[in-house]
Each structure stands twice: as C-alpha cells, then as structure tokens.
Design a protein around this motif. Structure first.
Motif, PDB file in Angstrom:
ATOM      1  N   CYS A 108       0.827  -1.185   0.125  1.00 24.02           N
ATOM      2  CA  CYS A 108       0.103  -0.019   0.114  1.00 24.02           C
ATOM      3  C   CYS A 108       0.949   1.109   0.024  1.00 24.02           C
ATOM      4  O   CYS A 108       1.841   1.524   0.898  1.00 24.02           O
ATOM      5  N   LYS A 109       0.462   2.213  -0.930  1.00 20.43           N
ATOM      6  CA  LYS A 109       1.213   3.546  -0.938  1.00 20.43           C
ATOM      7  C   LYS A 109       0.451   4.656  -0.467  1.00 20.43           C
ATOM      8  O   LYS A 109       0.733   5.745  -0.488  1.00 20.43           O
ATOM      9  N   CYS A 127      -2.447   5.968  -1.155  1.00 19.76           N
ATOM     10  CA  CYS A 127      -2.996   7.023  -2.059  1.00 19.76           C
ATOM     11  C   CYS A 127      -4.474   7.408  -1.619  1.00 19.76           C
ATOM     12  O   CYS A 127      -5.040   8.288  -2.245  1.00 19.76           O
ATOM     13  N   ILE A 154      -6.928   5.972  -2.934  1.00 16.94           N
ATOM     14  CA  ILE A 154      -8.266   5.727  -4.117  1.00 16.94           C
ATOM     15  C   ILE A 154      -9.208   4.848  -3.491  1.00 16.94           C
ATOM     16  O   ILE A 154     -10.570   5.037  -3.870  1.00 16.94           O
ATOM     17  N   CYS A 158      -7.440   0.056  -7.114  1.00 14.84           N
ATOM     18  CA  CYS A 158      -6.026   0.281  -6.418  1.00 14.84           C
ATOM     19  C   CYS A 158      -5.018   0.064  -7.256  1.00 14.84           C
ATOM     20  O   CYS A 158      -4.991  -1.071  -7.822  1.00 14.84           O
ATOM     21  N   PRO A 159      -4.243   1.148  -7.641  1.00 11.29           N
ATOM     22  CA  PRO A 159      -3.111   0.873  -8.383  1.00 11.29           C
ATOM     23  C   PRO A 159      -1.953  -0.008  -8.271  1.00 11.29           C
ATOM     24  O   PRO A 159      -1.039  -0.330  -8.673  1.00 11.29           O
ATOM     25  N   ASP A 160      -1.862  -0.845  -6.615  1.00 14.66           N
ATOM     26  CA  ASP A 160      -0.922  -1.378  -6.276  1.00 14.66           C
ATOM     27  C   ASP A 160      -1.280  -2.867  -5.793  1.00 14.66           C
ATOM     28  O   ASP A 160      -0.476  -3.487  -5.119  1.00 14.66           O
ATOM     29  N   ILE A 204      -5.069  -4.155  -1.937  1.00 14.47           N
ATOM     30  CA  ILE A 204      -6.550  -4.192  -0.901  1.00 14.47           C
ATOM     31  C   ILE A 204      -6.965  -5.547  -1.385  1.00 14.47           C
ATOM     32  O   ILE A 204      -7.033  -5.786  -2.536  1.00 14.47           O
TER      33      ILE A 204
HETATM   34  S1  SF4 Z   1      -5.840   2.231  -3.231  1.00 11.26           S
HETATM   35 FE1  SF4 Z   1      -4.512   0.745  -2.606  1.00 11.26          FE
HETATM   36  S2  SF4 Z   1      -2.516   1.771  -2.541  1.00 11.26           S
HETATM   37 FE2  SF4 Z   1      -3.969   3.250  -2.363  1.00 11.26          FE
HETATM   38  S3  SF4 Z   1      -4.637   3.496  -0.139  1.00 11.26           S
HETATM   39 FE3  SF4 Z   1      -5.879   2.056  -1.118  1.00 11.26          FE
HETATM   40  S4  SF4 Z   1      -4.848  -0.103  -0.658  1.00 11.26           S
HETATM   41 FE4  SF4 Z   1      -3.308   1.505  -0.363  1.00 11.26          FE
END
Ligand code: SF4
Ligand code: SF4
Ligand code: SF4
Lengths: 261, 70
Positions: free
Chosen positions: B13-14, B16, B18, B60-62, B65
């Motif tokens: 998780c960064k 962000c 989103i 989620c770009p990463d 989640i």
């Molecule tokens: S969208 Fe993904 S990277 Fe961004 S806060 Fe949520 S879990 Fe973290």
C-alpha cells in the motif's frame, strides 16, 4: 470474480511497483490483466512491448507475459517485427504519450496506416513524466510543464483522431476513472484483427498534478466530471473507430502464396 | 454479499486513498498509523457495511487491498 490475490498469484511478476503513490499506471496494469483474464487467452500467446517512460514499466517488469523493453519511441517497430514473425501472437504495446507521439510518432502513424494487427495502449499524462515533466506533443495549450514554466505556447495533438485518420481498425479513448469501459475496450482491441489503439488519460500526480495543482484524487474526479462521450476535443471519450479491414500480416501471407505459384 | 475480512497489505500500500475514495459504502477510512514507507494506509471503519463490490480492488493501483467474501 477476479480478486487482487488471484491477479498477484497469476499475472504480476513482482511488487511493489516503482510508480509514485496514486499514479494511474498501476490501474492500467490492473485493467490489462483483467482484460487478458476475461479473454481466457493463453499467456504464451501474448507478448508485451514497451519503450521508455514511466508507463513502459507497466508490461516490463510487472506483467507476467513475454515482454520486450525496447528503446525510446520504438516499441511499435519492435512489435511490428514480432507480429510479422509470428502472426499468431497477440502483441500489446504499452507506450506513454511522449514515447508514442513525440519520439516515435512516425511509427504510430505507419502502424495505423499499414493496419498491422497489434494493439497499442497509449498512456497519456500530457507530458514526459519519467524524465522530469517536460512538455510533450500532448501538453495542452498554456499548460505549465518543467520546460514551459510560463505555459505551453504550442497546441496539443488529439492523438486518437490522428490515429483514426491514419487508418486504424479500432480507436478508443478512456481515462483511469473509466476502468470497466477501459477493460472492455482492451478486450476488443486485443481480439481485433487489424491495428487497434486505446488512449488512456492517466493521472501523474508527481508532475502533471503538481503543474495543475491537483492531487491524484482530484484528477480522478476531473476525469469523471470533464471527460464524457458527448464532450469535445480531448475531453471526448468512447469508441471512435471499430471496423474490419485487411490486415498487414494477412496480406503478406497472401503475397507469399501468390509469389510461390 | 458480506465481507468476512478486508486485508490491506502494508508492504504494498502506498497510502493513495483511491480505495477510500471509490468505496460507495464508506467502509474504509485513513488509519492513524503509518506503514514502513511512512504512509497512512487505509483501515476498515465498518466491515458490516461492505457489499463486496470490489471497486477498491479494481481501482487500487498497487494490488494492496483484498476483500474476502463471507
Ligand atoms: S488504493 Fe491501494 S495503495 Fe491506495 S490506499 Fe488503497 S490499498 Fe493503499
Ligand atoms: S512520475 Fe508521474 S507517471 Fe511517472 S510514476 Fe510518478 S506519477 Fe506515475
Ligand atoms: S468491496 Fe466495495 S464496499 Fe467493500 S470496501 Fe471495497 S469498495 Fe467498499
């Protein structure tokens, strides 16, 4: 139902990615993976090609298919070679706006003109992000970038319209807000016989966002509110071209048969 | 549909937000803790409200989640 666990186990080479927090590139990786999975095509039949830029990292190293990470602006040339050598392959190019229209604009035009059966996904953040946020052919008039601190005196290129005019078989434009439409479009583009092109407006909070005074959430909201199917110019999203016509490698094949006789 | 658990990978998780922004049910919020990168990652505010639409996973770009369905 596709879950992120399933995606990580099956389609991603390694994480975390090098993208900045909130960057749209990760979302586009997510969309490409979902499209490939929906189509149920064998990963061995897919090859991804990229050039240089932040978005060039989407297929290489993250997407788990055979990939070529090539020189700046040239992924379409490499991809054309791949397709001609092995027409059975589904070849996907992921290229930034700077890579595809600035450095390699001519390749893009001629790939569309010759209708070679590859897919180009052009990630458009309106500037050269990886090299420090310089002005690109896609930077809007009067927009600030690192190299146009008083605003861009020139005018931007509507890339989708140019590619459509050059003769592509499929052209669509979406944003990272339109994830489901984008996934559907990538599926259609991959299955399209001729040249297919998808432009994705993507948030670059680090450079574009800083110049626009927006964070990535505000940029996603901007995509949601401003970019519509009934809007004009760059704000117009949707499918612009969806036709069938003779494809380059098929024509080559026919020519070879003809000459053999 | 109900969620059994929402897992946020603190190493991916960064922060962000989103996922928090796209969640239609306000299931997620920002935690007061920071992860290894010094970023505020999301936390589950109200698990019962989650409808397992997986929009958070889609945006989620990463890939950080994950919603586990009951
Ligand atoms: S969208 Fe993904 S990277 Fe961004 S806060 Fe949520 S879990 Fe973290
Ligand atoms: S510089 Fe911009 S495009 Fe590049 S990874 Fe960061 S946010 Fe994304
Ligand atoms: S699955 Fe849907 S309702 Fe549940 S947390 Fe994610 S976005 Fe919110």
């Amino acid at each position: 139902m596709i879950t992120s666990r399933y995606i990580k186990e099956n389609y991603v080479r390694r994480l975390p990615s090098a993208f900045c927090p909130g960057c749209g590139d990760g979302q586009i990786l997510n969309a490409i993976i979902r499209a490939i999975d929906h189509l149920k095509i064998d990963r061995k039949d897919v090859a991804a090609v990229s050039g240089i830029g932040c978005s060039a990292w989407i297929p290489s190293p993250y997407l788990r298919v055979d990939s070529l990470h090539t020189t700046h602006g040239r992924p379409i040339a490499f991809a054309t070679g791949l397709k001609v050598a092995n027409p059975r392959l589904k070849v996907i190019v992921v290229s930034g706006d700077g890579d595809a229209t600035g450095i390699g604009g001519n390749h893009l035009l001629h790939a569309a003109r010759s209708n070679v059966g590859i897919t180009v996904i052009m990630v458009n953040n309106g500037l050269y992000a990886m090299t420090g946020g310089q002005v690109a052919p896609t930077t809007p008039h009067e927009a600030k970038t690192t190299t146009t601190p008083y605003g861009n005196p020139a005018f931007s290129l509507d890339v989708s319209r140019v590619v459509a005019a050059a003769g592509a078989s499929y052209v669509a434009r979406w944003t990272t807000w339109h994830m489901n439409q984008l996934i559907r479009s990538i599926e259609k583009a991959i299955m399209k016989k001729g040249f297919s092109f998808i432009e994705v407006l993507s948030q670059c909070p680090t450079y574009e966002g800083r110049m626009l005074n927006m964070d990535h959430i505000q940029m996603l909201e901007w995509f949601k509110n401003k970019f519509r199917e009934d809007a004009d110019g760059i704000y117009k999203i949707g499918e612009f071209v969806d036709i069938e016509k003779p494809e380059l490698t098929e024509e080559l094949e026919k020519m070879i048969e003809r000459v053999k006789k | 549909m109900k969620a059994k658990e929402i897992i946020i990978d603190r190493n991916l998780c960064k922060g962000c937000s989103i996922c928090i922004h796209v969640c239609p049910k306000k299931t997620l919020g920002i935690s007061e803790d920071i992860n290894e990168y010094g970023l505020f990652y999301p936390k589950v505010e109200d698990l019962a409200s989650c409808i397992v639409c997986r929009l958070c996973e889609l945006y989620c770009p990463d890939f950080a989640i994950e919603v586990v369905q009951e």
